[in-house]
Design an enzyme around this catalytic site. Structure first.
Site, PDB file in Angstrom:
ATOM      1  N   HIS A  59      -7.279   6.696   1.509  1.00 45.06           N
ATOM      2  CA  HIS A  59      -8.029   5.489   1.902  1.00 45.06           C
ATOM      3  C   HIS A  59      -8.658   4.793   0.690  1.00 45.06           C
ATOM      4  O   HIS A  59      -9.688   4.120   0.807  1.00 45.06           O
ATOM      5  CB  HIS A  59      -9.158   5.826   2.916  1.00 45.06           C
ATOM      6  CG  HIS A  59      -8.654   6.164   4.282  1.00 45.06           C
ATOM      7  ND1 HIS A  59      -9.136   7.230   5.015  1.00 45.06           N
ATOM      8  CD2 HIS A  59      -7.709   5.585   5.047  1.00 45.06           C
ATOM      9  CE1 HIS A  59      -8.514   7.288   6.176  1.00 45.06           C
ATOM     10  NE2 HIS A  59      -7.636   6.293   6.228  1.00 45.06           N
ATOM     11  N   ARG A  90       0.873  -1.175   0.000  1.00 50.56           N
ATOM     12  CA  ARG A  90       0.000   0.000   0.000  1.00 50.56           C
ATOM     13  C   ARG A  90       0.912   1.226   0.000  1.00 50.56           C
ATOM     14  O   ARG A  90       1.719   1.420   0.908  1.00 50.56           O
ATOM     15  CB  ARG A  90      -0.863  -0.018   1.252  1.00 50.56           C
ATOM     16  CG  ARG A  90      -1.742   1.193   1.371  1.00 50.56           C
ATOM     17  CD  ARG A  90      -2.585   1.086   2.623  1.00 50.56           C
ATOM     18  NE  ARG A  90      -3.270   2.330   2.883  1.00 50.56           N
ATOM     19  CZ  ARG A  90      -3.777   2.649   4.073  1.00 50.56           C
ATOM     20  NH1 ARG A  90      -3.642   1.827   5.093  1.00 50.56           N
ATOM     21  NH2 ARG A  90      -4.396   3.790   4.236  1.00 50.56           N
TER      22      ARG A  90
END
Ligand code: ADP
Length: 391
Positions: free
Chosen positions: A179, A91
């Protein structure tokens, strides 16, 4: 002979989560682990598929994300020395203006992403040092980058810009939103389990230690509460959320604060922690009868309600509200406070379903479907890893 695996590495603001996925089936496998409280008292917890649990404090609390990454890599070496890791999926907080999808990392792309460090100075360098660590540990594996920003890059211009002179937009000063892996996962869950809702207008509230909200239309992000940085929008565990830029000018001119001092203030000492003077952790605040703790929760839920109204306007209406993230999934109190008095917009919460965490929290006759769904950022990382391995 062990199967081959995809390893996921998900670095959050104060945590690093890791998991194995079976390359052939895509199923979670072998081990899940997590380093928590990075930056204060880092602690590693992992569970192997045979039930073996590992739990230890990290030797050097100051070693930050790099130390957490080393601990995770050591854990993998100890626990599964023979596992064949085909892909490591990372990520990565920032993909810049043009990355709308995950990508297999090359030296040229790592260089491109390093140049984005000024956009996300607190996260991007950690993320890329994690990539370097994984490249050393697994030199034959595909290294895949999945960006928190990519899911939002289709925002209409009005939700992508600030009212600054145009040259700043061209230089990359935009409302990126973050996010993205979590919203991507929620969109895919809606597509699978609630297809009518997926096609409509949904506000997703990702409420964790970091918190943001996103307006989805037909599964695509239209607007987000986070902007240029991950400090905008909702108040968070230790971040201010939306703050009048005049406050920053005041702090600079009247209090003599420089960029480092302001960064520390707005990222690490504000939000629920700053308002309560007690903790950044919602569980601690909910358990406290200190009026400042109650006020901190009140401010948090009030700002969520304001943003909910704003996002519904951006979407031209609302068909669904989804709560996710640690607080969104587990705090019945926060969900109830957010939905209180929202009948005017069609939100009516079933109190009993809310207490038992749904997942469907809609009161009978409620026009807006209210859900709580567990997010799965690792699942999105693994999905992207499989996609790139198959390409
Ligand atoms: P991160 O952004 O670090 O990934 P999480 O999504 O794990 O954070 O969310 C952490 C937050 O969730 C903390 O504020 C924690 O107190 C809150 N939380 C977790 N479980 C509960 C619970 N049962 N009740 C209220 N809050 C909870």
């Amino acid at each position: 002979m062990l199967n081959s695996f995809i390893l996921t590495l998900n670095a959050g603001s104060s945590s690093l989560k890791t998991a194995f996925y079976d390359t052939a089936t895509g199923g979670a496998s072998l081990m899940t682990g997590q380093v928590d409280r990075i930056g204060s008292a880092p602690h590693l917890k992992a569970t192997w598929a045979d039930g073996t649990r590992v739990e230890r404090d990290l030797d050097n609390p100051q070693a930050g994300h790099a130390g957490a990454m080393k601990a995770v890599l050591r854990l993998v070496e100890e626990g599964a020395p023979e596992a064949r890791i085909e892909a490591v999926c990372h990520r990565i907080v920032h993909g810049g203006p043009d990355r709308t999808d995950s990508v297999v990392l090359t030296e040229a792309i790592i260089k491109e992403l390093s140049a984005l460090a000024p956009y996300a100075p607190l996260h991007q360098p950690h993320n890329l040092s994690g990539v370097r660590g994984a490249m050393e540990a697994f030199p034959d594996a595909l290294q895949v980058a999945c960006f928190d920003t990519a899911f939002h890059r289709g925002h209409p211009w009005v939700n992508d810009t600030f009212a600054l002179p145009r040259e700043y937009y061209d230089k990359g000063v935009r409302r990126y939103g973050f996010h993205g892996l979590s919203y991507d996962y929620i969109a895919s869950r809606l597509a699978a389990d609630y297809p009518t809702l997926y096609a409509g207008r949904v506000v997703v509230a990702h409420l964790g230690n970091g918190a943001s909200m996103c307006g989805l239309h037909g599964g695509r992000s239209i607007a987000s509460t986070m902007g240029f940085s991950a400090v905008d929008g909702l108040p968070m565990g230790t971040r201010t959320g939306q703050l009048d830029p005049g406050v920053l000018l005041y702090l600079m001119t009247e209090e003599g604060m420089d960029a480092a001092a302001i960064t520390d203030l707005i990222y690490r000492r504000s939000g629920l922690l700053g308002l309560s003077g007690l903790s950044n952790d919602m569980r601690t605040l909910e358990a406290s009868d200190d009026p400042a703790a109650r006020q901190a929760i009140e401010y948090f839920t009030f700002r969520i309600r304001r943003e909910l109204g704003g996002l519904a306007a951006a979407l031209g209406g609302i068909d669904g509200l989804v709560f996710t993230g640690g607080i969104g999934e587990h705090s019945a109190h926060v969900r109830a406070a957010v939905c209180e008095g929202m009948g005017w917009i069609g939100i009516d919460l079933d109190r009993q379903a809310n207490r038992t965490h749904g997942p469907d929290l809609t009161a009978p006759g409620g026009r807006v479907k209210v859900l709580t769904l567990a997010t799965d950022e690792e699942g999105v990382l693994a999905r992207e890893g499989r996609r790139h391995l198959a390409a």
